[in-house]
Design an enzyme around this catalytic site. Structure first.
Site, short mmCIF file in Angstrom:
data_model
loop_
_atom_site.label_atom_id
_atom_site.label_comp_id
_atom_site.label_asym_id
_atom_site.label_seq_id
_atom_site.Cartn_x
_atom_site.Cartn_y
_atom_site.Cartn_z
N SER A 45 -9.54 1.72 3.07
CA SER A 45 -8.65 2.50 2.23
C SER A 45 -7.63 1.65 1.46
O SER A 45 -6.99 2.15 0.54
CB SER A 45 -7.89 3.53 3.09
OG SER A 45 -7.05 2.89 4.04
N LYS A 72 0.84 -1.19 0.00
CA LYS A 72 0.00 0.00 0.00
C LYS A 72 0.88 1.25 0.00
O LYS A 72 1.94 1.27 0.65
CB LYS A 72 -0.90 -0.04 1.24
CG LYS A 72 -1.96 1.05 1.32
CD LYS A 72 -2.82 0.81 2.55
CE LYS A 72 -3.89 1.87 2.75
NZ LYS A 72 -4.72 1.60 3.95
N SER A 107 -10.20 -0.72 6.93
CA SER A 107 -9.43 -0.48 5.71
C SER A 107 -8.77 -1.71 5.13
O SER A 107 -8.31 -1.70 3.99
CB SER A 107 -8.38 0.60 5.96
OG SER A 107 -8.99 1.85 6.10
#
Length: 523
Positions: free
Chosen positions: A177, A96, A201
């Site tokens: 996210s 990420k 997330s």
């Protein structure tokens, strides 16, 4: 109904080596000499080229490392001489874009603001993956600033990466996210990925993108070198296409780290290898509580039907299912106390993080060194950063006090401490090994202007408590994935992995993505 594209067809010429393969299968092939890390990396790069900015335009990756192929070749040479370093030797993994690296990729949390600076050091989880012989392919798209910028944001959108798209139905949200991490795994752009969670997330994008996610106990995995939101809720964990792969990655990244004081609590709890937890008969004799709430009603009848089927499977496998169990609404959903905690902790943590970055000598602009400067940057670049939604959460954080403010201390008691007490009491009184709940509803249509139509989820209880949760596929409806969450007390990852693995093996409900343009009923 719209016909599915054929880019995911395993008989296609696009990256067939990487398609839907497990870590164990890939390692067996490399040990047998029928596969190399170079060939595997090339296959992933082919799929990225075909699917990320072309074809269905998933926008799952912001950036690909130019060094990935060279790394894979070197790892093949090392394997031939010394053997593999770990189960991840030669395995392509995506990070990420809020996880610091010192390679040829930037770390920006999806924001243009951080393109003028670089991290001073690499994130501990990234360093551990490299030391284990993983091939870091690049950085995954995400909800910008891990979705802590606006209350009307669209999950999976960042100024750098654009809008990430759900690989099952491209017009539907991938949630966030950790959007790009989950998408990349689902579409076989990589073998596994690393996400982060503050509240939902990892869980939500895993659920909507049809993959497994492990949200670790806060402190089990290091947050050093991760763009922060909350010191009491942030955690790092894997996305994978099966529980076994997620457990394999977790064993590599878990453990104590002097750079993150929270990991001191993991002493005696962190395991170097969670693969011993992969027990297909683990549901036999387990006591599982079914978390019920009116707040889950908005998930819809298809999710409820999938949960009913899942519970039937668990009973048939020998589990004792306690249905229902309940907790007060204030500990089940995101609330004002949790938001207050995040607002205060975000201000303190982000100011420290921004101040730690170093200027990039090749950059033409300077990066913000504080939250106030970040807000100013966004205003100066409003046509790119604030085009679709604002930054009201950043503004609230800038106006918040310090962590010794009684407002923060009271909110922390009401949020974290109350959640821990409620969950631990329920598990103890009912003598439960874990709770199970639907993860969230079906993926909603992407709406950049109006923002998410999020129906809610079951992640907040574990998030506020800092406790673990495993998300596992539990069915499909209208070509969209459905998932359930296994939730436990602190450091109960071994139990949750056992239960999730046994459920997965009994059901095999995950389906590869179909890249549909729309579903029946969409405009």
């Amino acid at each position: 109904m719209e016909e599915a594209m054929t880019v995911n067809d395993p008989t296609s010429s696009i990256g067939t080596v990487a398609y839907e393969a497990t870590i164990a299968d890939l390692q067996a092939a490399m040990e047998a000499g029928t596969l190399t890390a170079e060939a595997l990396t090339v296959a992933c790069l082919e799929r990225i080229a075909a699917l990320n900015r072309a074809g269905p335009c998933l926008n799952a990756l912001i950036e690909v490392s130019r060094a990935a192929l060279e790394t894979a070749i070197a790892l093949d040479q090392e394997r031939a001489i010394h053997g593999p370093r770990s189960p991840l030797h030669g395995i392509p993994i995506v990070l990420k874009d809020n996880i610091d690296t010192l390679d040829d990729t930037a770390t920006t949390a999806g924001s243009l603001a951080l393109l003028g600076s670089r991290p001073a050091s690499e994130a501990t989880v990234a360093a551990r993956l490299r030391a284990a012989g993983a091939v870091i392919l690049g950085k995954a798209n995400l909800s910008e600033w891990a979705n802590f910028r606006s209350t009307t944001s669209s999950s999976g959108w960042s100024a750098r990466g654009g809008q990430a798209r759900n690989p099952y139905v491209l017009t539907r949200s991938p949630c966030g996210s950790s959007s790009g991490s989950a998408i990349a795994v689902a579409a076989s752009l990589c073998v596994a990925a690393i996400g982060t969670e503050t509240d939902g997330s990892i869980s939500c994008p895993s659920a909507l993108c049809g993959v497994v996610g492990i949200k670790a106990t806060v402190g089990l995995t290091s947050r050093a070198g991760v763009v922060p939101i909350s010191s009491t809720q942030d955690t790092v964990g894997p996305h994978a296409r099966c529980v076994a792969d997620a457990a394999t990655v977790l064993g590599i990244i878990a453990g104590l780290d002097p750079r993150d004081p929270a990991t001191a609590a993991a002493a005696g709890h962190a395991r170097p290898d969670y693969r011993s937890c992969l027990q297909a008969d683990a549901l036999r004799g387990a006591r599982i509580g079914v978390l019920r709430s009116d707040r889950f009603a908005g998930f819809g009848r298809h999710v409820e039907r999938a949960l009913t089927t899942a519970l039937m499977v668990m009973r048939d496998a020998g589990a004792h299912v306690v249905d229902p169990v309940s907790l007060p609404d204030e500990v089940l959903s995101f609330n004002d106390a949790e938001l207050t905690v995040l607002i205060y902790e975000f201000k303190a943590a982000l100011n420290r993080y921004l101040a730690s970055r170093v200027p990039d000598p090749q950059a033409s602009v300077s990066s913000p060194r504080s939250l106030a400067e970040l807000i100013a940057f966004n205003e100066q670049h409003a046509d790119q950063e604030l085009r679709f939604f604002g930054q009201e959460l950043l503004l609230r954080a800038a106006a918040a006090g310090d962590l010794d403010d009684p407002v923060y201390q009271q909110a922390l008691t009401a949020s974290r401490d109350a959640s821990r007490q409620a969950l631990d009491t329920l598990l103890y009184e009912q003598q439960l090994d874990a709770l199970v709940a639907p993860a969230t509803g079906l993926a909603w249509p992407i709406d950049l202007i109006g923002g998410d139509r999020y129906p809610g989820g079951s992640s907040s209880l574990a998030a506020r408590a800092g406790y673990p949760m495993v998300t596992v596929p539990a069915g499909m409806a209208f070509s969209l994935p459905i998932a359930i969450n296994f939730i436990g007390t602190a450091w109960s990852e071994p139990m949750l992995i056992r239960l999730a693995y046994a459920f997965e093996q009994a059901t095999r409900l995950r389906e590869p993505p179909t890249y549909r343009q729309r579903i029946e009923g969409d405009d």
